[in-house]
Design a protein around this motif. Sequence first.
Motif, PDB file in Angstrom:
ATOM      1  N   VAL B  24       4.734-117.587  -8.050  1.00  0.00           N
ATOM      2  CA  VAL B  24       3.704-117.850  -7.019  1.00  0.00           C
ATOM      3  C   VAL B  24       2.376-118.181  -7.683  1.00  0.00           C
ATOM      4  CG1 VAL B  24       2.462-116.907  -5.029  1.00  0.00           C
ATOM      5  CG2 VAL B  24       4.868-116.371  -5.335  1.00  0.00           C
ATOM      6  N   ALA B  49       2.543-122.630   3.077  1.00  0.00           N
ATOM      7  CA  ALA B  49       2.774-122.300   1.665  1.00  0.00           C
ATOM      8  C   ALA B  49       3.429-120.916   1.566  1.00  0.00           C
ATOM      9  CB  ALA B  49       1.460-122.323   0.906  1.00  0.00           C
ATOM     10  N   GLN B  50       2.961-119.986   2.389  1.00  0.00           N
ATOM     11  CA  GLN B  50       3.570-118.650   2.400  1.00  0.00           C
ATOM     12  C   GLN B  50       5.032-118.745   2.818  1.00  0.00           C
ATOM     13  OE1 GLN B  50       1.718-115.395   4.278  1.00  0.00           O
ATOM     14  NE2 GLN B  50      -0.112-115.481   3.028  1.00  0.00           N
ATOM     15  N   GLU B  51       5.264-119.544   3.833  1.00  0.00           N
ATOM     16  CA  GLU B  51       6.639-119.727   4.324  1.00  0.00           C
ATOM     17  C   GLU B  51       7.519-120.338   3.227  1.00  0.00           C
ATOM     18  OE1 GLU B  51       7.767-118.608   7.242  1.00  0.00           O
ATOM     19  OE2 GLU B  51       9.748-119.381   6.695  1.00  0.00           O
ATOM     20  N   PHE B  53       7.174-120.047  -0.069  1.00  0.00           N
ATOM     21  CA  PHE B  53       7.495-119.053  -1.100  1.00  0.00           C
ATOM     22  C   PHE B  53       8.465-117.990  -0.579  1.00  0.00           C
ATOM     23  CE2 PHE B  53       3.472-120.634  -3.029  1.00  0.00           C
ATOM     24  CZ  PHE B  53       4.028-121.048  -4.218  1.00  0.00           C
ATOM     25  N   ILE B  54       8.323-117.654   0.681  1.00  0.00           N
ATOM     26  CA  ILE B  54       9.254-116.665   1.253  1.00  0.00           C
ATOM     27  C   ILE B  54      10.673-117.239   1.289  1.00  0.00           C
ATOM     28  CG2 ILE B  54       9.888-115.547   3.451  1.00  0.00           C
ATOM     29  CD1 ILE B  54       6.896-114.770   3.636  1.00  0.00           C
ATOM     30  N   ARG B  55      10.768-118.508   1.597  1.00  0.00           N
ATOM     31  CA  ARG B  55      12.101-119.142   1.615  1.00  0.00           C
ATOM     32  C   ARG B  55      12.700-119.180   0.212  1.00  0.00           C
ATOM     33  NH1 ARG B  55      12.671-123.776   6.174  1.00  0.00           N
ATOM     34  NH2 ARG B  55      11.769-122.559   7.838  1.00  0.00           N
ATOM     35  N   TYR B  57      12.128-117.005  -2.093  1.00  0.00           N
ATOM     36  CA  TYR B  57      12.538-115.625  -2.391  1.00  0.00           C
ATOM     37  C   TYR B  57      13.849-115.289  -1.680  1.00  0.00           C
ATOM     38  CZ  TYR B  57      12.176-110.558  -2.933  1.00  0.00           C
ATOM     39  OH  TYR B  57      12.429-109.259  -3.251  1.00  0.00           O
TER      40      TYR B  57
END
Lengths: 174, 199
Positions: B24, B49-51, B53-55, B57
Amino acid sequence: MPKSEETNIQLSAYFDGEVSRQKRLKIRKHLENSDEAAFELMQITQVDHLLKQLSPIETRDQFLLELMQRVSETPSQEEPTLTLFPRDTERFQSCFVFSRDQLQLKFRSVTFGVAVFVFICVAFFFLQTHPIPKETNVPLVARSVGRFIQVDLVSMPITKKQSIISPIHIEEER
Amino acid sequence: MRTSDEELMMRCRSGDTAAFELIVMRFKDQIINYICRSVGDYHQAEDLAQETFIRIYKNADSYEPRSKFKNWLYLIATNLCRNEIRDRSRRKTDLLARKSTGAKESDSLDIFPDFRYMPDRLYEKKERELIIQQKINCLPENQRLCLILVTYQGMRYEEIAEIIGCSVSAVKSLIHRSRRNMKKLLMESGIGESHNAKI
């Protein structure tokens, strides 16, 4: 595509350093001889220069913290989804570069479609290998069903036989 | 020695959160910049962008080390951007339809923000930046994404082709058309002309 359009596409690629060495030399030569091409390249340079005037966006300090908090709340594995053939779906998915999320829906419908297609093929093959006798005067659906029932007309008593065989057949027998 | 992204991703696959954090840290600025240029809204860009990185992960298990991690990351971000761009155009169409039927004008504020009274935007540079961003937003989806990837992310045509999902020659053509359209749009808004004059 007109030749000038193709040349302009090549000039744009040349500007980005995306042409082979041989092509680069060719384009350089062309640029020396053609004012039009030189002007086009100058315009490409100008547009790129203008676009690069946008200052980079700075990320908030809180971004990482917020993200890690969200990550700690989410399980690392995605919940398994109901599909007809999960193993096949996974194999298919690993073949492609697309994300799993996007393809799940598509694969569900594809699996269903394939299942329907296979069923139709099997049914067609069965009907081809077991042809329906044309001489009987029974409707098609009834004949297809009758094949499964397999009525033994020879060993059957005459009274029952008469009720099953149509009047035309009784006429023929006489 | 710097650990490669692919190596970090493999560590992340085995549940190493520190490796994910490092990923990240490496990519957050690039991804936010890319998404922000594509959708034209910082807050939306941060959410997406958060979405992204969560995907990453969540789907760490499906990552194949044979493909470049950066391309995979950008592919996910691009898909999210595409969804957002399409949703927006749909909302815009809905809005125009509602407008024509006489709906309230205040409904449109979240889609067409009015920057005229914002002091920051009075500066010439900021204003120019705003116009450029608006013109980028006017480009068709694929042209816009290709232009952003090549201009701001410095990507090769081959990488862009993998991310966008088309051939290299199609990327070449898309970039050329996007530049031509941008030139036209900037000239119309008077930016290209003044710049030409300076040169």
